[in-house]
Design a protein around this motif. Sequence first.
Motif, short mmCIF file in Angstrom:
data_model
loop_
_atom_site.label_atom_id
_atom_site.label_comp_id
_atom_site.label_asym_id
_atom_site.label_seq_id
_atom_site.Cartn_x
_atom_site.Cartn_y
_atom_site.Cartn_z
N PHE A 151 -7.44 45.07 3.43
CA PHE A 151 -8.22 46.19 2.91
C PHE A 151 -7.40 47.09 1.98
O PHE A 151 -7.95 47.67 1.03
CB PHE A 151 -8.80 47.01 4.07
N ASN A 152 -6.10 47.19 2.24
CA ASN A 152 -5.25 47.99 1.33
C ASN A 152 -5.29 47.41 -0.07
O ASN A 152 -5.41 48.14 -1.07
CB ASN A 152 -3.82 48.02 1.85
N SER A 165 -8.03 47.30 11.35
CA SER A 165 -7.83 48.44 12.24
C SER A 165 -8.67 49.62 11.78
O SER A 165 -9.19 49.64 10.66
CB SER A 165 -6.34 48.83 12.27
N LEU A 166 -8.78 50.63 12.66
CA LEU A 166 -9.53 51.84 12.31
C LEU A 166 -8.88 52.58 11.15
O LEU A 166 -9.54 53.32 10.42
CB LEU A 166 -9.62 52.76 13.53
N VAL A 167 -7.57 52.36 10.97
CA VAL A 167 -6.89 52.99 9.83
C VAL A 167 -7.50 52.53 8.52
O VAL A 167 -7.68 53.32 7.58
CB VAL A 167 -5.38 52.65 9.87
N ASP A 168 -7.85 51.22 8.45
CA ASP A 168 -8.49 50.71 7.24
C ASP A 168 -9.82 51.40 6.98
O ASP A 168 -10.17 51.73 5.84
CB ASP A 168 -8.70 49.20 7.37
N ALA A 222 -14.81 43.94 10.89
CA ALA A 222 -13.49 43.33 11.09
C ALA A 222 -12.76 43.95 12.27
O ALA A 222 -12.00 43.28 12.97
CB ALA A 222 -12.65 43.47 9.83
N VAL A 223 -13.00 45.26 12.48
CA VAL A 223 -12.38 45.93 13.63
C VAL A 223 -12.88 45.31 14.94
O VAL A 223 -12.11 45.11 15.89
CB VAL A 223 -12.67 47.44 13.59
N GLU A 252 -18.54 48.78 5.84
CA GLU A 252 -19.25 47.93 6.80
C GLU A 252 -18.42 46.69 7.16
O GLU A 252 -18.35 46.27 8.33
CB GLU A 252 -20.59 47.50 6.22
N LEU A 253 -17.78 46.10 6.15
CA LEU A 253 -16.90 44.95 6.41
C LEU A 253 -15.74 45.34 7.32
O LEU A 253 -15.37 44.57 8.23
CB LEU A 253 -16.36 44.40 5.09
#
Length: 393
Positions: free
Chosen positions: A355-356, A148-151, A141-142, A136-137
């Motif tokens: 996020f990583n 990014s959507l990758v996250d 954030a996106v 959700e975060l």
Amino acid sequence: MTFSQSLDSLIKIAIDNNPEIQQLQLQYEISNEKINEVGSLSNTEFGVGYFVSEPETRTGPQTFKLSVKQMFPWFGTLTARENYQNSLADVEFENLSIAKRKLALSVAKSYYKLNAIYGKQVITDKNITLLQTYEELALNAVEIDKASLVDVLKIKMRQNELIGEIQVLVENYKGELATLQQLLNTSDTITLRDYKVLSIPSDIVLNETTDSLQLHPELIKYDKLYKSVSQSEVVNQKGKNPIIGVGLDYINVAERTDMYVTDNGKDIVMPMVTLSIPVFNKSYKSKSKQHQLAQEKLLAAKQERYNQLVAVLKQNIANRNAAKIKFETQTKNIDQADKTEKILMKSYETNTLKFNDLIDVQELKLKFQLMQIDAALSYYLQTINIHYLSNNA
């Protein structure tokens, strides 16, 4: 049928239902009953004889003969036999005690393994819920260009991985539950009453020693076997004594018809005493030698088993101490992971959330939590092994 049970009640059910325990219990009862058998006298002998050709005596012809005889072993022989059989029953009792302790050990191990699997499920579920929060975060954030959507996709992949691990844990649980049901010898569905995530109290004191090992049933069994050999030697020595027989012969005598004599037709009553003496006693000497060698063998076997149990107990104690250290180490690691997670979450207020890093920390934390459960499981498995060896209850 479904029933909820604690560890103590599970052990009781297993002991009540286990076929091996029932077999050993019956064997013990048989050995006890044999005490009555060996304490009995030999059969009383009765004899009947009919004279086909009647021997003629002064008082008349003999027509038939009745006899009865009873053999009596030497004084104390029956008591010696009873004591020997009683010592054999004591050995069977120790076999029963050992089997019960081993069964209780197996049930306790299965119980703690189920608790460990349960704890891993609880923690993994919490991590899945936490990842949902991260998702959700990330989505928020996106929208504001802080992620990014990758996250988002990485978080979803991590969720899928944990869901798969939950499914594996469910299968592991089913397998261990089947093991427990086999130990309980029941088809009823089992649920554990006091499920909890395994942990080790920080203030627990570990001070077991090998002092109480001498009272372990596996070693007491050797003492009982030694005693049975001693009692067998007493029986052997009693066998060297005479066996006394007491009997009575009755001979019926018919009256003479050709002449009158004093005591005409008087029956014959003849009390008898017999004595059976083992003149050639080489077999008794041989048995005595065998008993001596058997006792020496038992002493050596007991010492060997004692040495083995001491080594196993010391290893269990060392393993349990190591498990406690590992548990405390993971407690520190989890605390550090929590602090790192809070720092990363706080940075989101002023900067782009990494996020990583967050996923890496979450993955490390889960790893530490699972390792902590494994350490707690090892601690309890070693503890019940120690109790099996050193607890005399």
